[in-house]
Design a protein around this motif. Structure first.
Motif, PDB file in Angstrom:
ATOM      1  N   PHE A   1       0.834  -1.202   0.000  1.00 50.83           N
ATOM      2  CA  PHE A   1       0.000   0.000   0.000  1.00 50.83           C
ATOM      3  C   PHE A   1       0.871   1.255   0.000  1.00 50.83           C
ATOM      4  N   GLU A   2       1.913   1.193   0.806  1.00 45.38           N
ATOM      5  CA  GLU A   2       2.796   2.358   0.931  1.00 45.38           C
ATOM      6  C   GLU A   2       3.464   2.676  -0.409  1.00 45.38           C
ATOM      7  N   HIS A   3       3.945   1.610  -1.091  1.00 43.81           N
ATOM      8  CA  HIS A   3       4.600   1.822  -2.388  1.00 43.81           C
ATOM      9  C   HIS A   3       3.607   2.376  -3.409  1.00 43.81           C
ATOM     10  N   GLN A   4       2.394   1.820  -3.386  1.00 41.93           N
ATOM     11  CA  GLN A   4       1.366   2.289  -4.314  1.00 41.93           C
ATOM     12  C   GLN A   4       1.094   3.770  -4.078  1.00 41.93           C
ATOM     13  N   PHE A   5       1.007   4.113  -2.808  1.00 39.14           N
ATOM     14  CA  PHE A   5       0.734   5.504  -2.467  1.00 39.14           C
ATOM     15  C   PHE A   5       1.864   6.411  -2.948  1.00 39.14           C
ATOM     16  N   GLN A   6       3.086   5.944  -2.740  1.00 38.11           N
ATOM     17  CA  GLN A   6       4.231   6.751  -3.171  1.00 38.11           C
ATOM     18  C   GLN A   6       4.226   6.915  -4.687  1.00 38.11           C
ATOM     19  N   ARG A   7       3.893   5.808  -5.377  1.00 35.49           N
ATOM     20  CA  ARG A   7       3.835   5.847  -6.835  1.00 35.49           C
ATOM     21  C   ARG A   7       2.770   6.870  -7.292  1.00 35.49           C
ATOM     22  N   LEU A   8       1.647   6.828  -6.591  1.00 31.79           N
ATOM     23  CA  LEU A   8       0.554   7.749  -6.916  1.00 31.79           C
ATOM     24  C   LEU A   8       1.002   9.203  -6.741  1.00 31.79           C
ATOM     25  N   GLU A   9       1.681   9.473  -5.658  1.00 32.46           N
ATOM     26  CA  GLU A   9       2.148  10.845  -5.407  1.00 32.46           C
ATOM     27  C   GLU A   9       3.153  11.271  -6.478  1.00 32.46           C
ATOM     28  N   ARG A  10       3.978  10.310  -6.898  1.00 36.05           N
ATOM     29  CA  ARG A  10       4.976  10.587  -7.935  1.00 36.05           C
ATOM     30  C   ARG A  10       4.276  10.909  -9.271  1.00 36.05           C
ATOM     31  N   ILE A  11       3.230  10.139  -9.570  1.00 32.51           N
ATOM     32  CA  ILE A  11       2.494  10.355 -10.822  1.00 32.51           C
ATOM     33  C   ILE A  11       1.883  11.758 -10.827  1.00 32.51           C
ATOM     34  N   VAL A  12       1.283  12.139  -9.696  1.00 30.45           N
ATOM     35  CA  VAL A  12       0.674  13.479  -9.596  1.00 30.45           C
ATOM     36  C   VAL A  12       1.746  14.542  -9.848  1.00 30.45           C
ATOM     37  N   GLU A  13       2.929  14.283  -9.312  1.00 27.63           N
ATOM     38  CA  GLU A  13       4.035  15.234  -9.470  1.00 27.63           C
ATOM     39  C   GLU A  13       4.435  15.354 -10.942  1.00 27.63           C
ATOM     40  N   ILE A  14       4.578  14.184 -11.618  1.00 25.67           N
ATOM     41  CA  ILE A  14       4.993  14.197 -13.028  1.00 25.67           C
ATOM     42  C   ILE A  14       3.926  14.901 -13.877  1.00 25.67           C
ATOM     43  N   LEU A  15       2.654  14.605 -13.576  1.00 19.62           N
ATOM     44  CA  LEU A  15       1.568  15.252 -14.317  1.00 19.62           C
ATOM     45  C   LEU A  15       1.624  16.766 -14.129  1.00 19.62           C
ATOM     46  N   ASP A  16       1.885  17.167 -12.891  1.00 17.61           N
ATOM     47  CA  ASP A  16       1.941  18.603 -12.598  1.00 17.61           C
ATOM     48  C   ASP A  16       3.069  19.282 -13.372  1.00 17.61           C
ATOM     49  N   GLN A  17       4.194  18.571 -13.484  1.00 12.05           N
ATOM     50  CA  GLN A  17       5.323  19.155 -14.219  1.00 12.05           C
ATOM     51  C   GLN A  17       5.006  19.223 -15.710  1.00 12.05           C
ATOM     52  N   GLY A  18       4.287  18.186 -16.187  1.00  8.49           N
ATOM     53  CA  GLY A  18       3.820  18.163 -17.576  1.00  8.49           C
ATOM     54  C   GLY A  18       4.928  18.193 -18.619  1.00  8.49           C
TER      55      GLY A  18
END
Lengths: 404, 68
Positions: free
Chosen positions: B4-21
């Motif tokens: 769960f923790e890794h999934q959550f971290q991955r999710l936060e990373r994805i949001v970050e990459i999307l934000d950077q665009g």
């Protein structure tokens, strides 16, 4: 002759020696002449049957009991010199009643030993989202119930591994230490696991298991983050000092582990989803706008015009080409029909149509060289009939101008 | 499910990459899909979770792991 020291110089030297050689000490003794000054500082003498030492406890130091003359205590403090009176005295940091004085001394010795060994430097972080919690405590105390209740309410997704252990009495140190070790063996491959070791509050004797070397070592050697949760009010236990995190009650430990509870995580998830959706929508919109801009840009429009021009040009070429081809085909057809006519005129039987005839004898055409004799039968072939005839006479033909 | 923790971290990373665009839009769309799937998995995991307590006991030489 060596010049004499001033009194201040000598006192400074004595101060230096006392600080360096003795420093902080814990002393067992009996209180005498205890008095609190108007400023709040406490002065007394600590003595046994052969010696005594003056002590001061500043007003800022807290006391958990009221000392009185004749009380046996363990005093912890720093040996200092009071220069104006040429006295040495103990600058106390705290006092502990002597019933537990012996225990306290051994606590102080172990604390010092472990400090020297570097046991108090562990500060492993808590996992951001703990998923597994190992608990070492009594199976019968309120501590376990409190922790399970808190965890169940706040973070039901956390799996609990419980290692029962006596938390007071002779067996307690060994069982607590074994619990920490067993949980490490069971959970160490999980990166987001944490261990809570603790019990509810009690007297210093009750908590003693948490002040033992064996427990300190088990915590120190733990690969997983350890939270010490030994209920107490004043001093920290050795377990508290060695552990990565310490809290005052088992419930507080469960709260620390479940800091991000389920509702928080669900809300956070929702906000991440919203953020992603919003971001991707913006990206898509931005791209659509860009496409719109490109289509309407001068360059793109010009390109379209050029494409139109090319197509038109191609149409023209195509039309020219088909006209050209048609002309060529027409010419070729004319040529073909004249050739066909010519070819027909070359057919061997075509002279018959103009009145010429062929001669055959016994089904063989009579050649130019063949010699004929009178009375022989011959066939004369015309275009539409065959005449059976007999040669009457033969005479040579003399060629004249154009006449046959 | 991966932790769960890794999934959550991955999710936060994805949001970050999307934000950077900064990534190509194809990659961003794939990341968005992945992120939404992870978020859904995490939510199901949290909503369905029930406290599970296991007891670990040591008997002589062996370790016993039993439901509490």
């Amino acid at each position: 002759m060596i010049s004499p020291l001033t009194v201040s110089e000598l006192t400074n030297q004595i101060t230096g020696i006392l600080n360096q050689q003795i420093g902080i000490v814990s002393i067992l003794g009996e209180i005498s002449g205890y008095k609190t000054s108007s400023s709040g500082h406490r002065y007394f003498t600590l003595k046994d049957d052969q010696a005594q030492i003056d002590c001061v406890l500043w007003a800022s130091r807290e006391l958990s009991f009221l000392p009185c003359d004749g009380m046996k205590v363990v005093v912890r403090g720093k040996l200092a010199v009071y220069a104006p009176r040429g006295k040495y005295q103990l600058d106390c940091t705290n006092l502990i009643p002597s019933g537990i004085g012996e225990l306290y001394l051994s606590y102080e010795r172990l604390k010092h030993e472990l400090y020297e060994k570097g046991y108090f430097t562990r500060r492993k972080p808590l996992p951001q989202f703990p998923l597994y919690v190992g608990i070492v405590t009594s199976p019968t105390g309120a501590a376990l119930h409190d922790m399970l209740t808190t965890l169940k309410r706040r973070t039901p997704h956390i799996q609990v591994y419980f290692c029962p252990a006596s938390v007071q009495g002779d067996k307690a140190p060994m069982e607590v230490a074994r619990g920490v070790t067993l949980l490490n063996q069971t959970l160490k491959h999980l990166s987001n696991a944490v261990i809570i070791v603790g019990r509810g509050g009690g007297s210093i004797e009750d908590l003693w298991a948490f002040n033992t070397m064996i427990v300190a070592e088990s915590i120190y050697r733990s690969e997983l983050t350890v939270i010490s949760a030994v209920g107490h009010e004043t001093d920290h236990t050795i377990a508290d000092l060695v552990a990565d995190h310490r809290v005052a009650t088992p419930t507080a430990a469960a709260e620390l582990v479940s800091k991000f509870d389920r509702d928080f995580l669900l809300t956070y998830l929702q906000s991440l989803e919203n953020q992603m959706t919003q971001t991707i929508s913006q990206i898509i919109e931005a791209n659509q706008y860009r496409i719109h801009q490109l289509i309407n840009s001068y360059g793109y429009q010009k390109l379209q015009d050029r494409i139109h021009n090319y197509t038109q040009h191609l149409d023209e070429i195509e039309s020219d080409l088909s006209k050209h081809i048609a002309r060529i085909i027409e010419t070729r057809l004319t040529q073909l029909s004249s050739l066909t006519a010519h070819l027909q005129s070359l057919h061997p039987l075509s002279p018959l149509k103009r009145g010429f005839a062929l001669l055959k004898q016994l089904d063989q055409f009579i050649s130019e060289q063949q010699v004929l004799d009178p009375h022989q039968p011959i066939n004369i072939i015309r275009s539409s009939e065959i005449i059976h005839a007999t040669i009457k006479s033969i005479k040579p033909r003399i060629e004249s101008n154009g006449e046959l | 499910m991966e932790s769960f923790e890794h999934q959550f971290q991955r999710l936060e990373r994805i949001v970050e990459i999307l934000d950077q665009g900064k990534e190509p839009i194809g990659t961003l769309l794939e990341l968005y899909q992945e992120g939404m799937t992870i978020a859904q998995n995490c939510r199901i995991y949290l909503e369905k979770a029930e406290q599970k307590v296991t007891e670990i006991r040591q008997n002589q030489d062996s370790v016993e792991i039993v439901p509490f």
